[in-house]
Design a protein around this motif. Structure first.
Motif, PDB file in Angstrom:
ATOM      1  N   LYS A  58     -41.551  64.392  40.469  1.00 34.88           N
ATOM      2  CA  LYS A  58     -40.285  63.684  40.289  1.00 34.88           C
ATOM      3  C   LYS A  58     -39.106  64.439  40.900  1.00 34.88           C
ATOM      4  O   LYS A  58     -38.259  63.852  41.537  1.00 34.88           O
ATOM      5  CB  LYS A  58     -40.021  63.395  38.815  1.00 34.88           C
ATOM      6  CG  LYS A  58     -38.777  62.545  38.616  1.00 34.88           C
ATOM      7  CD  LYS A  58     -38.740  61.947  37.236  1.00 34.88           C
ATOM      8  CE  LYS A  58     -37.490  61.148  37.003  1.00 34.88           C
ATOM      9  NZ  LYS A  58     -37.440  59.871  37.649  1.00 34.88           N
ATOM     10  N   ARG A  64     -38.789  61.043  49.136  1.00 27.30           N
ATOM     11  CA  ARG A  64     -37.692  60.540  48.302  1.00 27.30           C
ATOM     12  C   ARG A  64     -36.371  61.123  48.791  1.00 27.30           C
ATOM     13  O   ARG A  64     -35.365  60.416  48.909  1.00 27.30           O
ATOM     14  CB  ARG A  64     -37.972  60.913  46.840  1.00 27.30           C
ATOM     15  CG  ARG A  64     -36.779  60.920  45.893  1.00 27.30           C
ATOM     16  CD  ARG A  64     -36.162  59.530  45.761  1.00 27.30           C
ATOM     17  NE  ARG A  64     -34.815  59.592  45.273  1.00 27.30           N
ATOM     18  CZ  ARG A  64     -34.461  59.432  44.005  1.00 27.30           C
ATOM     19  NH1 ARG A  64     -35.359  59.226  43.079  1.00 27.30           N
ATOM     20  NH2 ARG A  64     -33.202  59.465  43.664  1.00 27.30           N
ATOM     21  N   ASP A  68     -32.937  59.276  50.065  1.00 25.93           N
ATOM     22  CA  ASP A  68     -31.612  59.581  49.513  1.00 25.93           C
ATOM     23  C   ASP A  68     -30.616  59.813  50.646  1.00 25.93           C
ATOM     24  O   ASP A  68     -29.476  59.320  50.598  1.00 25.93           O
ATOM     25  CB  ASP A  68     -31.663  60.828  48.627  1.00 25.93           C
ATOM     26  CG  ASP A  68     -32.346  60.602  47.292  1.00 25.93           C
ATOM     27  OD1 ASP A  68     -32.474  59.430  46.860  1.00 25.93           O
ATOM     28  OD2 ASP A  68     -32.762  61.601  46.677  1.00 25.93           O
ATOM     29  N   SER A  73     -30.242  56.176  47.163  1.00 26.00           N
ATOM     30  CA  SER A  73     -30.556  56.940  45.948  1.00 26.00           C
ATOM     31  C   SER A  73     -30.775  56.049  44.731  1.00 26.00           C
ATOM     32  O   SER A  73     -31.715  56.267  43.949  1.00 26.00           O
ATOM     33  CB  SER A  73     -29.451  57.952  45.652  1.00 26.00           C
ATOM     34  OG  SER A  73     -29.432  58.948  46.635  1.00 26.00           O
ATOM     35  N   ASP A  74     -29.920  55.060  44.530  1.00 25.39           N
ATOM     36  CA  ASP A  74     -30.074  54.191  43.360  1.00 25.39           C
ATOM     37  C   ASP A  74     -31.387  53.416  43.418  1.00 25.39           C
ATOM     38  O   ASP A  74     -32.118  53.339  42.429  1.00 25.39           O
ATOM     39  CB  ASP A  74     -28.902  53.222  43.227  1.00 25.39           C
ATOM     40  CG  ASP A  74     -27.602  53.915  42.858  1.00 25.39           C
ATOM     41  OD1 ASP A  74     -27.654  55.064  42.361  1.00 25.39           O
ATOM     42  OD2 ASP A  74     -26.529  53.305  43.057  1.00 25.39           O
ATOM     43  N   ASP A  77     -34.249  55.780  42.751  1.00 29.48           N
ATOM     44  CA  ASP A  77     -34.401  56.067  41.316  1.00 29.48           C
ATOM     45  C   ASP A  77     -35.265  55.002  40.658  1.00 29.48           C
ATOM     46  O   ASP A  77     -36.201  55.305  39.911  1.00 29.48           O
ATOM     47  CB  ASP A  77     -33.044  56.109  40.615  1.00 29.48           C
ATOM     48  CG  ASP A  77     -32.231  57.359  40.903  1.00 29.48           C
ATOM     49  OD1 ASP A  77     -32.803  58.366  41.351  1.00 29.48           O
ATOM     50  OD2 ASP A  77     -31.001  57.306  40.678  1.00 29.48           O
ATOM     51  N   ASP A  81     -39.023  55.575  39.203  1.00 25.12           N
ATOM     52  CA  ASP A  81     -39.253  55.361  37.767  1.00 25.12           C
ATOM     53  C   ASP A  81     -40.373  54.337  37.545  1.00 25.12           C
ATOM     54  O   ASP A  81     -41.265  54.552  36.709  1.00 25.12           O
ATOM     55  CB  ASP A  81     -37.978  54.900  37.069  1.00 25.12           C
ATOM     56  CG  ASP A  81     -36.931  56.005  36.954  1.00 25.12           C
ATOM     57  OD1 ASP A  81     -37.271  57.201  37.147  1.00 25.12           O
ATOM     58  OD2 ASP A  81     -35.749  55.672  36.678  1.00 25.12           O
TER      59      ASP A  81
END
Length: 151
Positions: A58, A64, A68, A73-74, A77, A81
């Motif tokens: 994570k 990832r 970003d 980024s949002d 996320d 998740d």
């Protein structure tokens, strides 16, 4: 940004090394050819969800981090998740079309041809196409038609 990183690295080199002009930046570029952009993107969403949400840990996922840097980024996320919760199909659906278009060539041949100059303007010097033979022929034909293969 990457051109700046490369320039800094070249400036710091010493010794008898190959000229900067011979340095290659190769990028793996998935291609999904389809008259419908969303349907083309749908073919790549699970792959992007895996890399964004399921690779590394994570807090330590190079893929990832790259997303970003692209400004997602949002979305990353949410994708991460969902993926880590085992909801892989939902994670794939959470991948924005704009993200797919930023890291791949998707849609009809005309759209892909129109996007090739954007890739040429990047630090990428060699595209490693992840595609079937028809899609490769389409991209190569578009690149030849725009003169990109001779540069």
């Amino acid at each position: 940004m990457f051109r700046g990183f490369l320039a800094d690295g070249f400036a710091a080199r010493s010794g008898d090394l190959a000229p900067v002009e011979r340095f290659e930046v190769a990028a793996s570029v998935p291609v999904s050819l389809d008259d419908d952009v969303e349907r083309a993107a749908d073919h790549l969403r699970p792959w992007i969800a895996l890399y964004v949400g399921g690779m590394g840990a994570k807090g330590a996922n190079f893929h990832r981090n790259a997303v970003d840097l692209l400004g997602y980024s949002d979305a990353a996320d949410e994708i991460q998740d969902l993926y880590l919760a085992g909801r892989k199909e939902e994670a794939a659906r959470a991948v924005p079309t704009a993200l797919v278009e930023d890291v791949a060539l998707v849609g009809p041949a005309e759209k892909i041809a129109a996007e090739l100059p954007r890739w040429e303007a990047s630090a990428v010097t060699t595209m490693l196409l992840q595609a079937d033979a028809d899609a490769v022929r389409t991209v190569v034909g578009a690149a030849a038609a725009t003169g990109l293969l001779t540069r």
